[in-house]
Enzyme design. Structure first.
Site, PDB file in Angstrom:
ATOM      1  N   HIS A  67      13.163  58.682  25.177  1.00 22.38           N
ATOM      2  CA  HIS A  67      13.733  57.355  24.937  1.00 22.38           C
ATOM      3  C   HIS A  67      12.822  56.616  23.958  1.00 22.38           C
ATOM      4  CE1 HIS A  67      16.929  56.934  28.203  1.00 22.38           C
ATOM      5  NE2 HIS A  67      16.512  58.196  28.261  1.00 22.38           N
ATOM      6  N   ARG A  69      27.443  60.811  28.260  1.00 21.10           N
ATOM      7  CA  ARG A  69      27.003  60.577  29.640  1.00 21.10           C
ATOM      8  C   ARG A  69      25.823  59.599  29.677  1.00 21.10           C
ATOM      9  NH1 ARG A  69      22.905  60.268  33.164  1.00 21.10           N
ATOM     10  NH2 ARG A  69      21.872  61.980  32.060  1.00 21.10           N
ATOM     11  N   ASN A  72      18.170  56.156  24.159  1.00 22.61           N
ATOM     12  CA  ASN A  72      17.739  57.486  23.739  1.00 22.61           C
ATOM     13  C   ASN A  72      17.426  57.498  22.247  1.00 22.61           C
ATOM     14  OD1 ASN A  72      18.521  59.352  26.201  1.00 22.61           O
ATOM     15  ND2 ASN A  72      20.219  57.938  25.920  1.00 22.61           N
ATOM     16  N   CYS A  98      17.516  52.419  29.825  1.00 25.13           N
ATOM     17  CA  CYS A  98      17.034  52.680  31.175  1.00 25.13           C
ATOM     18  C   CYS A  98      16.938  51.365  31.929  1.00 25.13           C
ATOM     19  CB  CYS A  98      15.660  53.356  31.132  1.00 25.13           C
ATOM     20  SG  CYS A  98      14.974  53.622  32.777  1.00 25.13           S
TER      21      CYS A  98
END
Length: 302
Positions: free
Chosen positions: A209, A15, A249, A240
């Site tokens: 992150h 996801r 991540n 992001c």
């Protein structure tokens, strides 16, 4: 404080890892990714998102993915549900956990959804009530917990306030998320200490992150604060859109390698995860972002 003997790794690559990929990834690839992650031993996999395909086209096939995976009964398959429509979609595909989300940054909340933090979380009340009525796990994710692209450093009390709101909604687990990867160990420890004064640390997770290369150090600081749940993404997939140069991540392989070195059990097979990371990276046409993954793959190939 002594470190925990065991941690839970929440694998978010299907996801959070894939949602910002520009090219649409076939549902069959996502299904294979989740099945391989299940086989590797993850207790919890963030599998899909039921948001509007207009905003996140990569996640438009969430129902197909959820219905196509091979499940294990002891594995939690989570989905993001921003509203009741998303919740009903999640219910239809037998999700084990629904995830709601809110920002600890007032500026981020206003800039992105044109409402206050309090208003944004109030919108999740029907979803939370429905999840509890259906017997589903409920997780709340606090974005921008360590910093915001618009206002800079996030006040610790703001993180605590959002955590309390999520707790009041009935969240079983609450994520402290460093959305843009600006956190450092000292600040992470301060935030985690503040949150765990009001909430059992067993219900708090760290989501980091690696924009500035601080994720492993931040995870160690969190372990020292009593946190034993962490979100990771195989091959360091993700990113992001609000942080220029964000590298995604923290890589699952790097975290597993560190946990092995700390004698902390995860229940996850590192060798399998290395193979998965190399496979999905090749499919996406890039090198893995995991340093441990690259090193271990090279050792296996030698």
């Amino acid at each position: 404080m002594s470190l925990p003997d065991r941690v839970k790794i929440v694998e978010v690559s299907p996801r959070d890892g894939l949602q910002n990929e520009k090219g649409i990834i076939a549902a069959a690839v996502k299904i294979e990714l989740i099945d391989r992650l299940t086989s590797a031993g993850f207790q919890n996999i963030e599998a899909a998102s039921f948001v509007s395909p207009k905003w996140v086209p990569q996640m438009a096939d969430g129902a197909e993915v959820m219905l196509g995976i091979q499940r294990l009964p002891d594995t939690i398959y989570s989905v993001l549900t921003p509203n009741m429509r998303g919740f009903n979609d999640a219910l239809a595909v037998r999700a084990d956990e629904v995830v709601i989300f809110g920002s600890a940054s007032e500026a981020f909340s206003q800039k992105n959804i044109n409402c206050s933090i309090a208003e944004s979380i109030a919108r999740f009340e029907p979803v939370a009530q429905a999840a509890k009525a259906a017997g589903l796990r409920l997780r709340g994710s606090i974005s921008c917990s360590l910093g915001c692209p618009y206002q800079g450093e996030t006040p610790i009390q703001s993180v605590v306030d959002v955590a309390q709101r999520f707790l009041a909604l009935g969240c079983d687990e609450i994520d402290v998320a460093d959305t843009i990867g600006v956190g450092t160990p000292k600040r992470v420890r301060q935030v985690m200490d503040a949150v765990t004064r009001i909430i059992d640390p067993a219900r708090i997770s760290g989501h980091f992150h690696d924009t500035y290369g601080q994720s492993l150090a931040n995870i160690l600081a969190s372990l020292e604060a009593g946190i034993s749940i962490f979100h990771t993404s195989v091959a360091g997939l993700g990113g992001c859109p609000y942080a220029k140069g964000a590298t995604g991540n923290v890589a699952t392989e790097d975290v597993l390698f560190m946990m092995d070195g700390l004698d902390i059990e995860t229940g996850v097979d590192l060798n399998e995860v290395v193979d998965i990371g190399m496979w999905i990276s090749a499919h996406l046409g890039r090198k893995t972002a995991s340093r441990a993954g690259s090193a271990l793959a090279a050792r296996k190939a030698a």
